[in-house]
Design an enzyme around this catalytic site. Structure first.
Site, PDB file in Angstrom:
ATOM      1  N   HIS A 120      41.767  12.009 -25.759  1.00 27.86           N
ATOM      2  CA  HIS A 120      41.273  13.286 -26.280  1.00 27.86           C
ATOM      3  C   HIS A 120      42.330  13.990 -27.141  1.00 27.86           C
ATOM      4  CE1 HIS A 120      39.826  17.559 -25.920  1.00 27.86           C
ATOM      5  NE2 HIS A 120      38.664  16.944 -26.101  1.00 27.86           N
ATOM      6  N   SER A 321      28.457   4.000 -19.256  1.00 29.27           N
ATOM      7  CA  SER A 321      28.683   5.114 -20.171  1.00 29.27           C
ATOM      8  C   SER A 321      27.368   5.619 -20.749  1.00 29.27           C
ATOM      9  CB  SER A 321      29.596   4.665 -21.314  1.00 29.27           C
ATOM     10  OG  SER A 321      29.636   5.678 -22.307  1.00 29.27           O
TER      11      SER A 321
END
Ligand SMILES: *Cc1c(COP(=O)(O)O)cnc(C)c1O
Length: 373
Positions: A120, A321
């Site tokens: 991130h 996911s």
């Protein structure tokens, strides 16, 4: 001054705008399906969970006990050491990651932090904020850390203990860094002093509820973990939790006790409403409700991959996911849909509010407006 008419008009306009933006909100991992109206009366109190949630304070307008119950739930879900964990409800995944890195640095002051290029975007900023030595590791095509690059880099820096920042569900591709593989490398080099922090912003609320999870929790060898609350659970206020091994926290608690308080959290005053919302959601859904929610999202992700592919668009996703990756669509499509883009790729995330009909509509729009490159 009576401006109540114009205030009401302004608020009405804002609500209508928010309502209309919700229709195309398919690219971000925030569940918008929630009803916290039972909690609204609590907005009438100056609730503040200032300081350590496990320790009393003279400020007693708090939801600390509720906060600790929330932490115990997440401790269970992440197999944290029963009475030897510590944590608090944060303002989101980023704060939990900052806290994890802070603990890591206090534990191993001479360490180098390693993180993959798919980590991130807030992490490199946090490393800079903490003034930590760090090295970025390459990522594989699917978004997982490149373990060969990690091995070669660790080999070159064997004199400094490593802090490994792993991502459990990367932002762009939903990839899960393989903690087992990383620990194997640490064993290969006989590295005993190390710290592993897991950034599980989204997938920390997915993997506990699937049948065949990748390793992600304390039982797989991590030292701390950060999970967002407003992502899979959903909340109108960004929030999250951070959990850590208590012994690492005691180290920093001591050093702050020195200046007079058990100030173990990053901020002083802390939001007491978001722990209440998380607690409420946990009571309402329960483990079985979360399992159902996650299973539905995964099914929709699989559905999306199929519809994209049936229409000639090369979409894919990682195991467990809900992030469906595909080539960056045309400007017209991006104008209509709130889709996250990174270089040549884009994604949608099939959170609970994303319907099959929205997926169909998006794919039709992409077919009607193909990308030109
Ligand atoms: C969203 C996200 C974050 C940041 O979390 P916030 O709750 O938005 O602060 C960190 N890491 C990953 C992998 C994320 O997807």
């Amino acid at each position: 001054m009576d401006n109540s008419g114009s205030v009401a008009k302004k608020l009405k306009g804002l609500r209508e705008e928010l309502e209309s933006q919700m229709r195309t909100f398919v690219g971000y991992p925030c569940n918008t399906v929630f009803d916290y109206s039972e909690i609204f009366p609590f907005l009438n109190y100056s609730i503040n969970n200032v300081g350590d949630p496990f320790v009393g304070s003279t400020y007693r307008v708090t939801t600390r006990e509720i906060e600790v119950e929330v932490l115990r739930f997440f401790a269970d879900m992440t197999h944290a050491p029963k009475e030897n964990f510590w944590g608090y409800v944060t303002n989101g995944g980023t704060e939990g990651n900052l806290y994890g890195l802070f603990l890591a640095r206090e534990t191993l002051p001479d360490a180098i932090a390693y993180y993959s290029e798919d980590t991130h975007y807030s992490v490199s900023k946090n490393l800079r904020l903490l003034n930590m030595k760090n090295i970025m590791i390459r990522a594989q095509e699917n978004g997982e850390m490149d373990y060969d690059d990690l091995r070669e880099t660790l080999r070159l820096h064997r004199d400094s203990p490593p802090i490994i920042f792993v991502t459990i569900g990367t932002t762009m591709k939903g990839a899960v860094d393989n903690i087992g593989e990383i620990r194997k490398i640490l064993r290969e080099f006989a590295i005993q002093r190390h710290y592993i922090h897991a950034d599980a912003a989204l997938s920390g609320m997915i993997l506990p509820f699937v049948d065949d999870p990748q390793p992600f929790g304390f039982s797989s060898g991590i030292d701390s973990i950060s999970i967002s609350g407003h992502k899979m659970i959903g909340a109108p206020i960004p929030c999250g939790i951070v959990l850590a091994n208590k012994r690492n926290v005691d180290r920093i608690a001591r050093s702050v006790e020195y200046v007079g308080a058990l100030d173990t959290t990053l901020t002083g005053s802390r939001n007491g409403i978001s722990p209440l919302m998380l607690w409420y959601a946990i009571q309402k859904h329960g483990v079985s409700g979360f399992r159902e929610m996650v299973s539905q999202c995964l099914e929709n992700a699989e559905y999306a991959v199929k519809v994209f592919r049936d229409n000639g668009i090369n979409a894919w996703r990682n195991k467990n996911s809900v992030t469906v990756v595909f080539p960056k669509p045309s400007g017209a499509v991006l104008e209509k849909w709130q889709i996250a883009v990174s270089g040549p790729i884009a994604h949608i995330i099939t959170m609970p509010h994303v319907s099959k009909s929205q997926i169909n509509e998006l794919v039709q729009d992409m077919v009607a407006n193909p990308a030109t490159e």
